[in-house]
Design an enzyme around this catalytic site. Structure first.
Site, PDB file in Angstrom:
ATOM      1  N   CYS A  43       0.848  -1.195   0.000  1.00 56.50           N
ATOM      2  CA  CYS A  43       0.000   0.000   0.000  1.00 56.50           C
ATOM      3  C   CYS A  43       0.889   1.252   0.000  1.00 56.50           C
ATOM      4  O   CYS A  43       1.994   1.241   0.528  1.00 56.50           O
ATOM      5  CB  CYS A  43      -0.908   0.008   1.225  1.00 56.50           C
ATOM      6  SG  CYS A  43      -2.073   1.399   1.266  1.00 56.50           S
ATOM      7  N   ASP A  45       0.444   3.733   1.731  1.00 56.20           N
ATOM      8  CA  ASP A  45       0.417   4.282   3.095  1.00 56.20           C
ATOM      9  C   ASP A  45       1.832   4.581   3.600  1.00 56.20           C
ATOM     10  O   ASP A  45       2.708   3.714   3.575  1.00 56.20           O
ATOM     11  CB  ASP A  45      -0.291   3.288   4.026  1.00 56.20           C
ATOM     12  CG  ASP A  45      -0.640   3.894   5.375  1.00 56.20           C
ATOM     13  OD1 ASP A  45       0.286   4.361   6.079  1.00 56.20           O
ATOM     14  OD2 ASP A  45      -1.823   3.900   5.733  1.00 56.20           O
ATOM     15  N   ARG A  47       3.011   4.726   6.381  1.00 53.59           N
ATOM     16  CA  ARG A  47       3.449   3.982   7.569  1.00 53.59           C
ATOM     17  C   ARG A  47       3.937   2.574   7.250  1.00 53.59           C
ATOM     18  O   ARG A  47       4.290   1.815   8.145  1.00 53.59           O
ATOM     19  CB  ARG A  47       2.294   3.917   8.581  1.00 53.59           C
ATOM     20  CG  ARG A  47       1.859   5.281   9.075  1.00 53.59           C
ATOM     21  CD  ARG A  47       0.512   5.225   9.750  1.00 53.59           C
ATOM     22  NE  ARG A  47      -0.560   4.893   8.798  1.00 53.59           N
ATOM     23  CZ  ARG A  47      -1.845   4.800   9.128  1.00 53.59           C
ATOM     24  NH1 ARG A  47      -2.220   4.981  10.380  1.00 53.59           N
ATOM     25  NH2 ARG A  47      -2.750   4.510   8.219  1.00 53.59           N
ATOM     26  N   HIS A  99      -2.085  -4.208   4.858  1.00 55.78           N
ATOM     27  CA  HIS A  99      -1.833  -3.768   6.239  1.00 55.78           C
ATOM     28  C   HIS A  99      -3.150  -3.493   6.945  1.00 55.78           C
ATOM     29  O   HIS A  99      -4.105  -2.996   6.343  1.00 55.78           O
ATOM     30  CB  HIS A  99      -0.916  -2.543   6.285  1.00 55.78           C
ATOM     31  CG  HIS A  99      -1.531  -1.281   5.786  1.00 55.78           C
ATOM     32  ND1 HIS A  99      -2.021  -0.300   6.613  1.00 55.78           N
ATOM     33  CD2 HIS A  99      -1.766  -0.845   4.526  1.00 55.78           C
ATOM     34  CE1 HIS A  99      -2.506   0.694   5.895  1.00 55.78           C
ATOM     35  NE2 HIS A  99      -2.377   0.394   4.625  1.00 55.78           N
ATOM     36  N   CYS A 102      -5.858  -0.126   7.027  1.00 56.75           N
ATOM     37  CA  CYS A 102      -5.748   0.490   5.694  1.00 56.75           C
ATOM     38  C   CYS A 102      -6.955   1.398   5.435  1.00 56.75           C
ATOM     39  O   CYS A 102      -8.106   0.962   5.506  1.00 56.75           O
ATOM     40  CB  CYS A 102      -5.666  -0.597   4.624  1.00 56.75           C
ATOM     41  SG  CYS A 102      -5.431   0.071   2.962  1.00 56.75           S
TER      42      CYS A 102
HETATM   43 CO    CO Z   1      -3.429   1.153   3.061  1.00 54.09          CO
END
Ligand code: CO
Length: 223
Positions: A43, A45, A47, A99, A102
């Site tokens: 992803c 993302d 993090r 993850h 998400c």
């Molecule tokens: Co995500």
């Protein structure tokens, strides 16, 4: 002239110097060639940075990231990354990394409108629809969300395995395994979803087994 991103540029110089101190030939060696063993499909993302969470230095993982780690059969970007990784770099492992927590997956569950990205997230919506009986049987919203994050990673593995690049690689006997992981933002642990596919024949049983395994996990992995 000072850049508006000066703090990042300064950090870069500090990082580069530290790397050289550790290993004076690090950049020289990497500049000549990359030979990663892994393709990471994760992803976007912020993090979930690929190399950092498995503690590997630059040069070890070829990375493809998009919102909600989707592998779409018509996404030229992702297909190109897979083709380059398999045919040219000859990676030995492709890891789809979902993850927990998400935002893309959550938006699907909440049927929340975010804009253009809703069209992309429809792929995750398709996963939710495919597994609606399982998801509907989960009362706890957090667990339902976690399960869809896991199901999405598993389904995207299926999509990776169905690409012509991966099928052809197996056909010619190239060593290549495809795996599904789900990373926890809560504790930084990766949950291995038990899907490790290295032949075409292994695909269907591994998929069934991974789904069975999920239905037997009544808790969140980080609880
Ligand atoms: Co995500």
């Amino acid at each position: 002239m000072t850049s508006p991103l000066q703090d990042l540029l300064d950090s870069n110089r500090v990082w580069s110097a530290a790397m050289r101190t550790q290993d004076p030939r690090f950049f020289e060696r990497l500049a000549q060639q990359q030979s990663p063993k892994y393709l990471w499909i994760g992803c976007s993302d912020s993090r979930v940075p690929a190399t950092q969470i498995v503690d590997l230095p630059p040069g070890e993982i070829f990375v493809q990231r998009n919102v909600a780690n989707v592998v779409s059969h018509t996404d030229l970007n992702c297909l190109s990354a897979i083709q380059f990784a398999v045919d040219i770099l000859k990676v030995e492992h492709i890891i789809v990394v979902g993850h927990y927590g998400c935002g893309g997956v959550q938006a699907v569950l909440d049927e929340r409108r975010l804009g253009l990205v809703d069209n992309w997230l429809r792929h995750v919506g398709d996963v939710a629809q495919k597994h609606s009986p399982l998801l509907a049987s989960i009362d706890l919203m957090d667990l339902r969300h976690a399960r869809l994050c896991e199901l999405n990673a598993i389904e995207q593995v299926l999509n990776v395995c169905h690409t012509t690049m991966v099928m052809d690689a197996w056909e010619r006997g190239q060593k290549l395994s495809v795996h599904a992981w789900c990373y926890s933002l809560a504790n930084g642990h990766i949950n291995d979803l038990g899907m490790h596919i290295d032949t075409r024949a292994a695909l269907a049983p591994a998929y069934e087994q991974a789904l069975q395994r999920l239905t037997r996990m009544p808790r969140l992995p980080h609880d």
